[in-house]
Every structure is written in C-alpha cells, then in structure tokens.
Design a protein around this motif. Structure first.
Motif, PDB file in Angstrom:
ATOM      1  N   ILE A  42       0.859  -1.178   0.000  1.00 39.08           N
ATOM      2  CA  ILE A  42       0.000   0.000   0.000  1.00 39.08           C
ATOM      3  C   ILE A  42       0.896   1.229   0.000  1.00 39.08           C
ATOM      4  O   ILE A  42       1.808   1.335   0.822  1.00 39.08           O
ATOM      5  CB  ILE A  42      -0.934   0.043   1.222  1.00 39.08           C
ATOM      6  CG1 ILE A  42      -1.985  -1.074   1.147  1.00 39.08           C
ATOM      7  CG2 ILE A  42      -1.630   1.401   1.328  1.00 39.08           C
ATOM      8  CD1 ILE A  42      -2.919  -1.120   2.353  1.00 39.08           C
ATOM      9  N   LEU A  43       0.656   2.141  -0.925  1.00 34.17           N
ATOM     10  CA  LEU A  43       1.312   3.446  -0.919  1.00 34.17           C
ATOM     11  C   LEU A  43       0.355   4.409  -0.241  1.00 34.17           C
ATOM     12  O   LEU A  43      -0.780   4.588  -0.690  1.00 34.17           O
ATOM     13  CB  LEU A  43       1.612   3.902  -2.353  1.00 34.17           C
ATOM     14  CG  LEU A  43       2.441   2.935  -3.216  1.00 34.17           C
ATOM     15  CD1 LEU A  43       2.647   3.524  -4.606  1.00 34.17           C
ATOM     16  CD2 LEU A  43       3.782   2.606  -2.565  1.00 34.17           C
ATOM     17  N   TRP A  44       0.803   5.026   0.858  1.00 33.85           N
ATOM     18  CA  TRP A  44      -0.114   5.857   1.636  1.00 33.85           C
ATOM     19  C   TRP A  44       0.406   7.281   1.835  1.00 33.85           C
ATOM     20  O   TRP A  44       1.599   7.534   1.842  1.00 33.85           O
ATOM     21  CB  TRP A  44      -0.395   5.212   2.995  1.00 33.85           C
ATOM     22  CG  TRP A  44       0.773   5.119   3.941  1.00 33.85           C
ATOM     23  CD1 TRP A  44       1.768   4.184   3.938  1.00 33.85           C
ATOM     24  CD2 TRP A  44       1.063   6.003   5.031  1.00 33.85           C
ATOM     25  NE1 TRP A  44       2.657   4.425   4.954  1.00 33.85           N
ATOM     26  CE2 TRP A  44       2.256   5.528   5.649  1.00 33.85           C
ATOM     27  CE3 TRP A  44       0.438   7.136   5.564  1.00 33.85           C
ATOM     28  CZ2 TRP A  44       2.825   6.160   6.759  1.00 33.85           C
ATOM     29  CZ3 TRP A  44       0.998   7.761   6.669  1.00 33.85           C
ATOM     30  CH2 TRP A  44       2.175   7.281   7.259  1.00 33.85           C
ATOM     31  N   HIS A  45      -0.554   8.205   1.966  1.00 38.14           N
ATOM     32  CA  HIS A  45      -0.262   9.590   2.353  1.00 38.14           C
ATOM     33  C   HIS A  45      -1.418  10.035   3.237  1.00 38.14           C
ATOM     34  O   HIS A  45      -1.587   9.481   4.327  1.00 38.14           O
ATOM     35  CB  HIS A  45      -0.018  10.495   1.141  1.00 38.14           C
ATOM     36  CG  HIS A  45      -0.909  10.256  -0.033  1.00 38.14           C
ATOM     37  ND1 HIS A  45      -2.276  10.086   0.075  1.00 38.14           N
ATOM     38  CD2 HIS A  45      -0.627  10.157  -1.357  1.00 38.14           C
ATOM     39  CE1 HIS A  45      -2.794   9.915  -1.131  1.00 38.14           C
ATOM     40  NE2 HIS A  45      -1.810   9.928  -2.019  1.00 38.14           N
ATOM     41  N   GLN A  46      -2.214  11.027   2.803  1.00 36.99           N
ATOM     42  CA  GLN A  46      -3.392  11.367   3.603  1.00 36.99           C
ATOM     43  C   GLN A  46      -4.547  10.403   3.348  1.00 36.99           C
ATOM     44  O   GLN A  46      -5.590  10.471   3.990  1.00 36.99           O
ATOM     45  CB  GLN A  46      -3.864  12.804   3.347  1.00 36.99           C
ATOM     46  CG  GLN A  46      -4.535  13.023   2.007  1.00 36.99           C
ATOM     47  CD  GLN A  46      -3.563  13.468   0.939  1.00 36.99           C
ATOM     48  OE1 GLN A  46      -2.354  13.265   1.067  1.00 36.99           O
ATOM     49  NE2 GLN A  46      -4.082  14.099  -0.098  1.00 36.99           N
ATOM     50  N   GLY A  47      -4.315   9.497   2.436  1.00 35.19           N
ATOM     51  CA  GLY A  47      -5.246   8.425   2.118  1.00 35.19           C
ATOM     52  C   GLY A  47      -4.439   7.285   1.525  1.00 35.19           C
ATOM     53  O   GLY A  47      -3.268   7.111   1.838  1.00 35.19           O
ATOM     54  N   ILE A  48      -5.071   6.506   0.654  1.00 38.24           N
ATOM     55  CA  ILE A  48      -4.369   5.416  -0.035  1.00 38.24           C
ATOM     56  C   ILE A  48      -4.124   5.849  -1.469  1.00 38.24           C
ATOM     57  O   ILE A  48      -5.067   6.131  -2.214  1.00 38.24           O
ATOM     58  CB  ILE A  48      -5.188   4.113   0.009  1.00 38.24           C
ATOM     59  CG1 ILE A  48      -5.299   3.617   1.453  1.00 38.24           C
ATOM     60  CG2 ILE A  48      -4.541   3.043  -0.873  1.00 38.24           C
ATOM     61  CD1 ILE A  48      -6.186   2.407   1.611  1.00 38.24           C
TER      62      ILE A  48
END
Length: 203
Positions: free
Chosen positions: A73-79
């Motif tokens: 999974i690449l994540w930041h403020q969401g997926i």
C-alpha cells in the motif's frame, strides 16, 4: 498367494492423489500474508523515495522467499495505490516503480484497508509492515484504528525515519521488545528490507 481386496478410502480431498481442490486453501492457511505500507507523502520526495523503492523491492523478495504472500500500500493522507497480496512480486514491484510522492499524512484509511484485505485471506500469520518519515496523522485515531487488527492477531511492524518518527509510528506496533525501529537518512533501504527479518516467528 493371499488374496487382497481393493478398498475405497474416504478422506478429505487434500489427501487425494492427485490433490483435491482444497489443497490451495490448506497451503494458504499454513503460510503467511504481509502488506508493506510505504509512506509516499510529500516529504518522501527525491532520494528518500528512491531509497525506499530499493528497500521495498528487497523486502518483497525476502518475504516471498520466506513463504509469504506480499501486497503493498502506498499511503499519504489516504491510499494512493494498492497491490493485493500475491506470491509473485511482479505487481507489487511495478506499483513501487510508479510511485510518486505528494500529500500529507493520515494512516487511518490504510489501517482499515489493510485489516479488510488481510482478514480476507486464509493464513497462519498476518502482518502489516509500515515505513514512514513523519507521523500517523491523527495519532489517537490511528491507535483506535489499529485495535481491530491487533484483536484479530495481525502483527504490526513499524520503522520510522529518525527517532522522532520511529517513536510516532511505534504507538501502533505490536513489537514491544527493544527500542522503536528507526532508519537514518542514508539507511532507508536497508532499514525497510530489515523488516522482512521480523516476519518469521521465532520458535
């Protein structure tokens, strides 16, 4: 010569020769599944992301060699993107190569998605491995979102860039022996890859 009688043995399909249709399910239930969650927020741009890609590629290869199905999974403020767990590295590696940094931090959506994906797969061991260079976003919300995973015996392994980030991520980790796992600015790749060594349970 003594006579003999051919008998028909009744057994579960996995004991048949050739194996029955349940063999795959049995094999999966005896193996493991892991999701590697990589922070791709804006602060991960440049050399940090390049090092992280290298470490993630090695993590995927080592985890598969140890018998795990691996997703990313690449994540930041969401997926940003997700590859479902597989015994082949192809889709995970392709997604990592296409990764771009941007956005803020909120790990709650990733925790919820990882929980659903991991619980949908038959496995003897389920693991979420996390790398980040900052925080989880809303810490209390992330702690709350991690509790269903822990209740379902999903192990959470974390690694942060620097001691501050390592401590932030450690609040959701199920590894309680020793200090939080941290990476230096020049050791991101090695530190991510080293999380694969925490997958196989010690006898």
């Amino acid at each position: 010569m003594a006579g003999w009688t051919k008998k028909r043995f009744q057994a579960e399909p996995v004991t048949e020769c050739p194996p029955g249709g349940n063999l795959g399910k049995l094999q999966a239930s005896l193996s493991g599944v892991v999701i590697l969650a990589l922070d791709v927020s804006g602060s991960m741009s440049g050399s940090r992301l390049e090092q992280a890609r290298k470490g993630c590629r090695q993590f995927v290869s080592e985890a598969i060699a140890d018998g795990y199905s691996v997703g990313v999974i690449l994540w930041h403020q969401g997926i940003d993107a997700i590859s479902r767990p597989e015994r082949s590295p192809r889709n995970a590696i392709a997604m990592l190569e296409a990764a771009r940094a941007g956005g803020g931090n909120d790990f709650v959506p990733t925790l919820r998605e990882a929980h659903a994906v991991l619980m949908a797969m038959p496995a003897a061991d389920r693991v979420l491995a996390v790398f980040g260079d900052g925080d989880l976003g809303n810490k209390q919300a992330a702690i709350a979102a991690s509790k269903p995973l822990i209740a379902d015996n999903i192990r959470i392994i974390t690694c942060g860039l620097g001691d501050a980030s390592a401590a932030e991520l450690d609040v959701i980790s199920t590894e309680k022996a020793g200090s939080p796992r941290s990476a230096g600015s020049e050791t991101i790749a090695d530190s991510i890859a080293s999380m694969a060594r925490g997958l196989v349970r010690k006898a």
